[in-house]
Design a protein around this motif. Sequence first.
Motif: not given
Length: 217
Positions: A124-125, A129-131, A134-138
């Motif tokens: 879950k952690t 982190i991956n989510e 990805e949000n930061m890249k967007q």
Amino acid sequence: MFNRLFGKPKQEANALTTLDKLNETLEMLEKKEKVLLKKAAAEVEKAKEFTRAKNKRAAIQCLKRKKLYEQQIEQLGNFQLRIHDQMILLEGAKATTETVDALRTGAAAMKAMQKATNIDDVDKTMDEINEQTENMKQIQEALSTPIGAAADFDEDELEAELEELEGAELEEQLLQPATTAPAAPVQVPAGPQRNRPIPRPTAEDDELAALQAEMAL
């Protein structure tokens, strides 16, 4: 439970007490051995004196006592050897027990940490982190996107114009004449300079001068 996890203090104390007792017994036996050695040596000296005095019976009695002392010394040596063996075995057992207790403590601590860290929680952690990544890249891509008048520029058109400018500059560089070294001055032989005659104005020159004067008026 705490004794099982962090060793056994009572057993360790018993082992230390036993080792101390064995050391005390060993020192006592060594002292007795030294006393018997002195007594045996004294009997030998007495036997020598009785031998010089021609008292054979008394000399033999001294040697018999010396033999008895030597038997006791040998017996004490065997006792000391057994105590040494017992101390070595006890120290080895103590080291083994401490090692096992330490390994058991480490295993219990690792088990407790594994309980605190569940594999589902780890997954879950990592998903979180991956989510977030990805949000930061967007967000970064959105911030780097041109807006306003800059958004209407055609990147391909700008690239083509830049290539034309580079080509024109290169062509201009190729058309420039190569630089040449300055010509060496011509050496004129020294000689008498002749005065050239000053030309006199002709009739055509007069007419041209009159025409220029009229145009000026």
